[in-house]
Design an enzyme around this catalytic site. Sequence first.
Site, PDB file in Angstrom:
ATOM      1  N   ALA A   1       0.903  -1.498   0.407  1.00 55.09           N
ATOM      2  CA  ALA A   1      -0.227  -0.266  -0.102  1.00 55.09           C
ATOM      3  C   ALA A   1       0.889   1.565   0.018  1.00 55.09           C
ATOM      4  O   ALA A   1       0.721   2.136  -0.644  1.00 55.09           O
ATOM      5  CB  ALA A   1      -0.964   0.143   1.028  1.00 55.09           C
TER       6      ALA A   1
ATOM      7  N   ARG B   1       3.013  10.432  -9.202  1.00 56.98           N
ATOM      8  CA  ARG B   1       2.589  10.418 -10.876  1.00 56.98           C
ATOM      9  C   ARG B   1       1.068  11.822 -10.464  1.00 56.98           C
ATOM     10  O   ARG B   1       1.217  12.430 -11.736  1.00 56.98           O
ATOM     11  CB  ARG B   1       1.633   8.745 -11.735  1.00 56.98           C
TER      12      ARG B   1
ATOM     13  N   SER C   1       8.965  -2.795  -0.840  1.00 57.84           N
ATOM     14  CA  SER C   1       8.327  -2.848  -2.035  1.00 57.84           C
ATOM     15  C   SER C   1       8.392  -4.608  -2.563  1.00 57.84           C
ATOM     16  O   SER C   1       9.362  -4.390  -3.943  1.00 57.84           O
ATOM     17  CB  SER C   1       8.533  -1.609  -3.718  1.00 57.84           C
TER      18      SER C   1
ATOM     19  N   CYS D   1       2.911 -12.482  -1.195  1.00 59.11           N
ATOM     20  CA  CYS D   1       2.601 -13.186  -2.069  1.00 59.11           C
ATOM     21  C   CYS D   1       3.456 -14.649  -2.881  1.00 59.11           C
ATOM     22  O   CYS D   1       2.903 -15.206  -2.761  1.00 59.11           O
ATOM     23  CB  CYS D   1       1.557 -12.464  -3.207  1.00 59.11           C
TER      24      CYS D   1
ATOM     25  N   ASN E   1      -2.893  -2.278  -2.756  1.00 56.66           N
ATOM     26  CA  ASN E   1      -2.618  -1.838  -4.030  1.00 56.66           C
ATOM     27  C   ASN E   1      -3.772  -1.081  -4.478  1.00 56.66           C
ATOM     28  O   ASN E   1      -3.527   0.525  -4.423  1.00 56.66           O
ATOM     29  CB  ASN E   1      -1.646  -2.876  -4.797  1.00 56.66           C
TER      30      ASN E   1
ATOM     31  N   TYR F   1     -15.477 -18.165 -27.072  1.00 55.40           N
ATOM     32  CA  TYR F   1     -15.695 -19.809 -26.669  1.00 55.40           C
ATOM     33  C   TYR F   1     -15.072 -20.289 -28.078  1.00 55.40           C
ATOM     34  O   TYR F   1     -14.929 -19.546 -29.012  1.00 55.40           O
ATOM     35  CB  TYR F   1     -17.247 -20.418 -26.925  1.00 55.40           C
TER      36      TYR F   1
HETATM   37  P1  FAD Z   1       2.447  -4.678   4.586  1.00 60.73           P
HETATM   38  O1  FAD Z   1       3.421  -6.126   3.785  1.00 60.73           O
HETATM   39  O2  FAD Z   1       1.962  -5.440   6.361  1.00 60.73           O
HETATM   40  O3  FAD Z   1       4.062  -3.718   5.609  1.00 60.73           O
HETATM   41  C1  FAD Z   1       3.590  -2.377   5.911  1.00 60.73           C
HETATM   42  C2  FAD Z   1       5.420  -2.394   6.041  1.00 60.73           C
HETATM   43  O4  FAD Z   1       5.048  -1.028   6.787  1.00 60.73           O
HETATM   44  C3  FAD Z   1       6.137  -3.258   6.737  1.00 60.73           C
HETATM   45  O5  FAD Z   1       7.035  -3.461   6.086  1.00 60.73           O
HETATM   46  C4  FAD Z   1       5.993  -3.352   8.345  1.00 60.73           C
HETATM   47  O6  FAD Z   1       7.258  -3.339   8.543  1.00 60.73           O
HETATM   48  C5  FAD Z   1       6.281  -1.258   8.295  1.00 60.73           C
HETATM   49  N1  FAD Z   1       6.201  -0.723   8.790  1.00 60.73           N
HETATM   50  C6  FAD Z   1       4.972  -0.904   9.875  1.00 60.73           C
HETATM   51  N2  FAD Z   1       4.714   0.662  11.198  1.00 60.73           N
HETATM   52  C7  FAD Z   1       6.031   0.952  10.547  1.00 60.73           C
HETATM   53  C8  FAD Z   1       6.403   1.913  11.141  1.00 60.73           C
HETATM   54  N3  FAD Z   1       5.830   2.521  12.405  1.00 60.73           N
HETATM   55  N4  FAD Z   1       7.165   2.260  10.301  1.00 60.73           N
HETATM   56  C9  FAD Z   1       7.699   2.031   9.566  1.00 60.73           C
HETATM   57  N5  FAD Z   1       7.211   1.014   9.045  1.00 60.73           N
HETATM   58  C10 FAD Z   1       6.064   0.410   9.431  1.00 60.73           C
HETATM   59  N6  FAD Z   1      -2.101 -11.608  -0.743  1.00 60.73           N
HETATM   60  C11 FAD Z   1      -2.926 -11.564  -1.985  1.00 60.73           C
HETATM   61  O7  FAD Z   1      -3.987 -10.689  -2.083  1.00 60.73           O
HETATM   62  N7  FAD Z   1      -2.818 -12.457  -2.680  1.00 60.73           N
HETATM   63  C12 FAD Z   1      -1.431 -13.086  -2.135  1.00 60.73           C
HETATM   64  O8  FAD Z   1      -1.409 -14.134  -3.279  1.00 60.73           O
HETATM   65  C13 FAD Z   1      -1.486 -13.314  -1.067  1.00 60.73           C
HETATM   66  N8  FAD Z   1      -0.299 -14.421  -0.668  1.00 60.73           N
HETATM   67  C14 FAD Z   1       0.292 -14.159   0.637  1.00 60.73           C
HETATM   68  C15 FAD Z   1       1.727 -14.898   0.747  1.00 60.73           C
HETATM   69  C16 FAD Z   1       1.822 -14.767   2.234  1.00 60.73           C
HETATM   70  C17 FAD Z   1       2.528 -15.518   2.708  1.00 60.73           C
HETATM   71  C18 FAD Z   1       1.750 -13.674   2.745  1.00 60.73           C
HETATM   72  C19 FAD Z   1       2.098 -14.003   4.064  1.00 60.73           C
HETATM   73  C20 FAD Z   1       0.999 -12.335   2.317  1.00 60.73           C
HETATM   74  C21 FAD Z   1       0.264 -12.707   1.515  1.00 60.73           C
HETATM   75  N9  FAD Z   1      -1.508 -12.016   1.030  1.00 60.73           N
HETATM   76  C22 FAD Z   1      -1.492 -12.882  -0.294  1.00 60.73           C
HETATM   77  C23 FAD Z   1      -1.344 -10.914   2.096  1.00 60.73           C
HETATM   78  C24 FAD Z   1      -0.811  -9.676   1.332  1.00 60.73           C
HETATM   79  O9  FAD Z   1       1.081  -9.830   1.199  1.00 60.73           O
HETATM   80  C25 FAD Z   1      -0.431  -8.134   2.194  1.00 60.73           C
HETATM   81  O10 FAD Z   1      -2.096  -7.955   2.128  1.00 60.73           O
HETATM   82  C26 FAD Z   1      -0.639  -6.895   1.211  1.00 60.73           C
HETATM   83  O11 FAD Z   1       1.728  -7.417   1.951  1.00 60.73           O
HETATM   84  C27 FAD Z   1       0.275  -6.185   2.859  1.00 60.73           C
HETATM   85  O12 FAD Z   1       0.553  -4.817   1.763  1.00 60.73           O
HETATM   86  P2  FAD Z   1       1.050  -3.505   2.657  1.00 60.73           P
HETATM   87  O13 FAD Z   1       1.162  -2.578   1.783  1.00 60.73           O
HETATM   88  O14 FAD Z   1      -0.641  -2.874   3.762  1.00 60.73           O
HETATM   89  O15 FAD Z   1       0.829  -4.293   4.463  1.00 60.73           O
END
Ligand code: FAD
Length: 445
Positions: free
Chosen positions: A11, A21, A38, A42, A305, A426
């Site tokens: 996100a 952008r 980044s 998944c 995303n 199809y």
């Molecule tokens: P996160 O990925 O949790 O990233 C947040 C980041 O912020 C982390 O690095 C954290 O350490 C950092 N952070 C937190 N607090 C702070 C702070 N105070 N200061 C600085 N940094 C901080 N989703 C799907 O849709 N399809 C899939 O196939 C899928 N497969 C997955 C497989 C696995 C093994 C896992 C673990 C997850 C999977 N997911 C899947 C879920 C997906 O990965 C998450 O929904 C996604 O990563 C969420 O993104 P995010 O940026 O919201 O949070």
Amino acid sequence: MRIIVIGGVAAGAKAAAKARRIDASHEIIMYQDEAEMSYSACGMPYVISGVIENERSIIIRTPEEFAKQGIQVWTRHRVVAIDAAKQQLTVKNLNEDTVTSIGYDRLIIATGAAPIVPSVPGITLQGVLTLRSFSDLARFKTTLTELQPRHAVIIGAGYIGLELAETLHSLGIKTTLLEKSLRILPKFDPDMAQLVHDYLLENQVDILLGDGLAQLNGSDGKVSAVQTETGRIIPADLVVVAIGVKPNVNLAQAAGIQLGCTGAIAVDARMATSISGIYAAGDCCETLNRLTGQPTWLPLGDIANLQGRVAGENAAGGDALFPGVLGTAIFKTFKCAVAITGLSEKAAFDAGYNPVSVKMTANDCAGYYPGKQVLTLTLTANRNDGRLLGCQAVGSGKVDKIIDIAATALLGRLTCSELENADFAYAPPFSPVLSPIIVAASLLS
Ligand code: FAD
Ligand code: NAD
């Protein structure tokens, strides 16, 4: 204007890129507490299995690439406090153990979620793992090399558990799933979940239901067995804890930002939080279920995303909306794809609909065409007006195609009689002459 993004995986990275952008003149800074950013979590199960050979290929963009776009990234920097009144952050440099302050005009919180780790005896033994961050992935791979495990227990038969059951089996590790609920996949109808359960048993994965983790036993600092709440002892030289995740909301909550009823950060359709100028996106925040109209928390990468894009655009001065989710998800275990969109029959009933479902098994291309695969799908509609409410599909066939058709039909609020006459592509290699979803819709119309 200075926009600061907290968290830089899905996100946060998307929000920063979108903000750039929208307006090239803004100063954009992203703080990420991990060393890597980044990346696609998944992809991690496929790195562990070796399907993806280079773990760094799941890194989407490096800090240097962000820098070329004019986005400053500070990895190993954690935001430890938000002063919303002063529009100021306190940031800790984790390398040097120093603390600084910085002001912002707009803030995007993308702090994500963290694995739930029960504080049971033995949880810190070597060989007990979670899988979420990039460092978890590194630890997972090192542990496999160092311990050469033969027997794994995965605690939790959810998405990670079922994906890793295939991964560990492919590495020659005998795997047991320990699931607290009385069945796997509670968001699915019981008969669809049972198909997946039976399929896992056929693939030599053991499943224990209705039992949870009580403690981990070890010898020489390494895990040797899982002790369950009912007193079973399961020998294990590898334990994966995959019992769900919780949103990282402490920072936001301490700043006075409102949480929603799901426990994640409450946002409106512009991804704005309760404090003006502060947005949130991804696993740390909740969203709206478009079918129930109720807040929901769906911690998924595609949603993160989509929301990041909207938060980034609005923080940069745009006016975008995120309309909510349908609850679409898909995963693979062995050769079986498992997917859902919309409401199960029970969820539809709980939401006040009068649901009726049909279940059918079909080929995914012409029955005479080589390589055909099978899938089972369940379609759920509202009995009162025929409107489609949900779809689940399981099998080795093109489950993703069925689910994406159904998700699009849900978006368009189609009835089954409208779906029944859809004009889909199809030819024998691609589909039966009538898509299974058309046949299922005709049974409900
Ligand atoms: P996160 O990925 O949790 O990233 C947040 C980041 O912020 C982390 O690095 C954290 O350490 C950092 N952070 C937190 N607090 C702070 C702070 N105070 N200061 C600085 N940094 C901080 N989703 C799907 O849709 N399809 C899939 O196939 C899928 N497969 C997955 C497989 C696995 C093994 C896992 C673990 C997850 C999977 N997911 C899947 C879920 C997906 O990965 C998450 O929904 C996604 O990563 C969420 O993104 P995010 O940026 O919201 O949070
Ligand atoms: P999950 O919520 O999918 O499953 C957790 C499972 O653990 C549930 O079945 C739950 O009943 C069980 N459980 C809870 N407490 C337990 C206990 N004490 N003992 C035994 N079982 C227990 O969570 P997850 O598998 O950890 O995955 C985390 C998140 O990652 C998911 O919510 C999902 O959003 C995301 N993810 C998505 C995909 C995908 O979309 N393909 C793949 C992997 C992960």
